[in-house]
Design a protein around this motif. Structure first.
Motif, short mmCIF file in Angstrom:
data_model
loop_
_atom_site.label_atom_id
_atom_site.label_comp_id
_atom_site.label_asym_id
_atom_site.label_seq_id
_atom_site.Cartn_x
_atom_site.Cartn_y
_atom_site.Cartn_z
N LEU A 43 5.16 39.61 37.82
CA LEU A 43 3.92 39.85 37.09
C LEU A 43 3.99 41.18 36.34
CD1 LEU A 43 1.28 38.77 39.74
CD2 LEU A 43 1.83 37.60 37.61
N PRO A 44 3.52 41.21 35.11
CA PRO A 44 3.51 42.46 34.35
C PRO A 44 2.40 43.39 34.84
CG PRO A 44 2.49 40.72 33.07
CD PRO A 44 3.03 40.08 34.32
N PRO A 45 2.45 44.65 34.44
CA PRO A 45 1.44 45.63 34.88
C PRO A 45 0.01 45.25 34.52
CG PRO A 45 3.25 46.72 33.74
CD PRO A 45 3.47 45.24 33.60
N GLU A 46 -0.16 44.41 33.50
CA GLU A 46 -1.51 44.00 33.09
C GLU A 46 -2.18 43.11 34.14
OE1 GLU A 46 1.18 43.10 30.81
OE2 GLU A 46 1.04 45.13 30.06
N TYR A 47 -1.42 42.67 35.14
CA TYR A 47 -1.95 41.81 36.20
C TYR A 47 -1.77 42.52 37.55
CZ TYR A 47 -2.05 38.19 32.70
OH TYR A 47 -2.32 37.47 31.57
N PRO A 48 -2.54 43.57 37.79
CA PRO A 48 -2.39 44.31 39.05
C PRO A 48 -2.84 43.47 40.24
CG PRO A 48 -4.33 45.07 37.89
CD PRO A 48 -3.62 44.10 36.97
N THR A 49 -2.21 43.74 41.38
CA THR A 49 -2.58 43.07 42.62
C THR A 49 -2.79 44.14 43.70
OG1 THR A 49 -0.27 42.79 43.23
CG2 THR A 49 -1.31 40.96 42.07
N VAL A 50 -3.45 43.76 44.74
CA VAL A 50 -3.73 44.66 45.85
C VAL A 50 -2.47 44.78 46.70
CG1 VAL A 50 -5.18 45.01 47.91
CG2 VAL A 50 -6.14 43.95 45.85
N ALA A 51 -2.05 46.01 47.00
CA ALA A 51 -0.82 46.23 47.76
C ALA A 51 -0.85 45.54 49.12
CB ALA A 51 -0.58 47.73 47.93
N ALA A 52 -2.02 45.41 49.71
CA ALA A 52 -2.15 44.77 51.03
C ALA A 52 -2.04 43.25 50.95
CB ALA A 52 -3.48 45.16 51.67
N GLN A 53 -1.93 42.70 49.76
CA GLN A 53 -1.82 41.25 49.58
C GLN A 53 -0.57 40.92 48.76
OE1 GLN A 53 -6.33 41.30 48.49
NE2 GLN A 53 -5.70 39.16 48.73
N GLN A 55 1.34 38.48 48.83
CA GLN A 55 1.41 37.06 48.44
C GLN A 55 0.80 36.81 47.06
OE1 GLN A 55 -0.52 38.29 50.85
NE2 GLN A 55 -2.55 37.37 50.78
N ASP A 56 0.00 37.75 46.57
CA ASP A 56 -0.59 37.61 45.23
C ASP A 56 0.43 37.87 44.12
OD1 ASP A 56 -2.96 37.03 46.44
OD2 ASP A 56 -3.89 38.98 46.02
N ARG A 57 1.56 38.47 44.45
CA ARG A 57 2.60 38.75 43.46
C ARG A 57 3.59 37.58 43.49
NH1 ARG A 57 1.76 42.73 40.74
NH2 ARG A 57 3.80 42.73 39.80
N TYR A 58 3.13 36.42 43.10
CA TYR A 58 3.86 35.17 43.25
C TYR A 58 4.81 34.85 42.11
CZ TYR A 58 -0.18 34.09 40.43
OH TYR A 58 -1.14 34.13 39.45
N LEU A 59 4.59 35.38 40.93
CA LEU A 59 5.41 35.01 39.78
C LEU A 59 6.81 35.62 39.88
CD1 LEU A 59 5.67 33.63 36.99
CD2 LEU A 59 4.89 35.79 36.00
N GLN A 60 7.84 34.79 39.72
CA GLN A 60 9.22 35.26 39.70
C GLN A 60 9.90 34.75 38.42
OE1 GLN A 60 11.54 34.92 43.42
NE2 GLN A 60 9.73 33.88 44.23
N ILE A 61 10.64 35.62 37.78
CA ILE A 61 11.40 35.28 36.57
C ILE A 61 12.86 35.66 36.84
CG2 ILE A 61 11.70 35.74 34.10
CD1 ILE A 61 9.01 34.49 34.73
N CYS A 62 13.77 34.81 36.40
CA CYS A 62 15.19 35.08 36.58
C CYS A 62 15.94 34.52 35.36
CB CYS A 62 15.68 34.42 37.86
SG CYS A 62 17.39 34.80 38.28
N ALA A 63 16.74 35.37 34.73
CA ALA A 63 17.57 34.94 33.60
C ALA A 63 19.04 35.11 34.01
CB ALA A 63 17.27 35.75 32.37
N LEU A 64 19.84 34.09 33.74
CA LEU A 64 21.24 34.11 34.12
C LEU A 64 22.12 33.80 32.91
CD1 LEU A 64 19.60 32.23 36.50
CD2 LEU A 64 21.66 32.92 37.66
N ARG A 65 23.27 34.44 32.87
CA ARG A 65 24.29 34.10 31.87
C ARG A 65 25.32 33.26 32.60
NH1 ARG A 65 24.60 35.00 26.89
NH2 ARG A 65 23.71 37.07 27.04
N LEU A 66 25.52 32.04 32.10
CA LEU A 66 26.47 31.11 32.73
C LEU A 66 27.87 31.32 32.20
CD1 LEU A 66 24.34 27.87 32.70
CD2 LEU A 66 24.65 29.47 34.56
#
Length: 66
Positions: A43-53, A55-66
């Motif tokens: 998640l980008p900084p524009e979508y802050p979440t509570v440190a105690a939660q 599980q709210d930071r659910y978005l994951q991005i991964c780029a790979l070079r094959l």
């Protein structure tokens, strides 16, 4: 099929997945390919979440070079 040197961009929008990067590497190995992780994010900084939660930071991005 993605050619050698091509890019694979993945995103997971769930808190139930522990590591998108590990899942991607497993899939690459299963396909008898090699890959290098070139970028990971969430998640980008524009979508802050509570440190105690974390599980709210659910978005994951991964780029790979094959």
């Amino acid at each position: 099929m993605i050619p050698d040197g091509g890019l694979l961009w993945l995103a997971a929008n769930t808190h139930e997945l522990s590591s998108l990067a590990k899942l991607a590497q497993k899939g690459v190995r299963t396909a008898n390919r090699t890959a290098t992780i070139i970028e990971q994010g969430g998640l980008p900084p524009e979508y802050p979440t509570v440190a105690a939660q974390p599980q709210d930071r659910y978005l994951q991005i991964c780029a790979l070079r094959l």
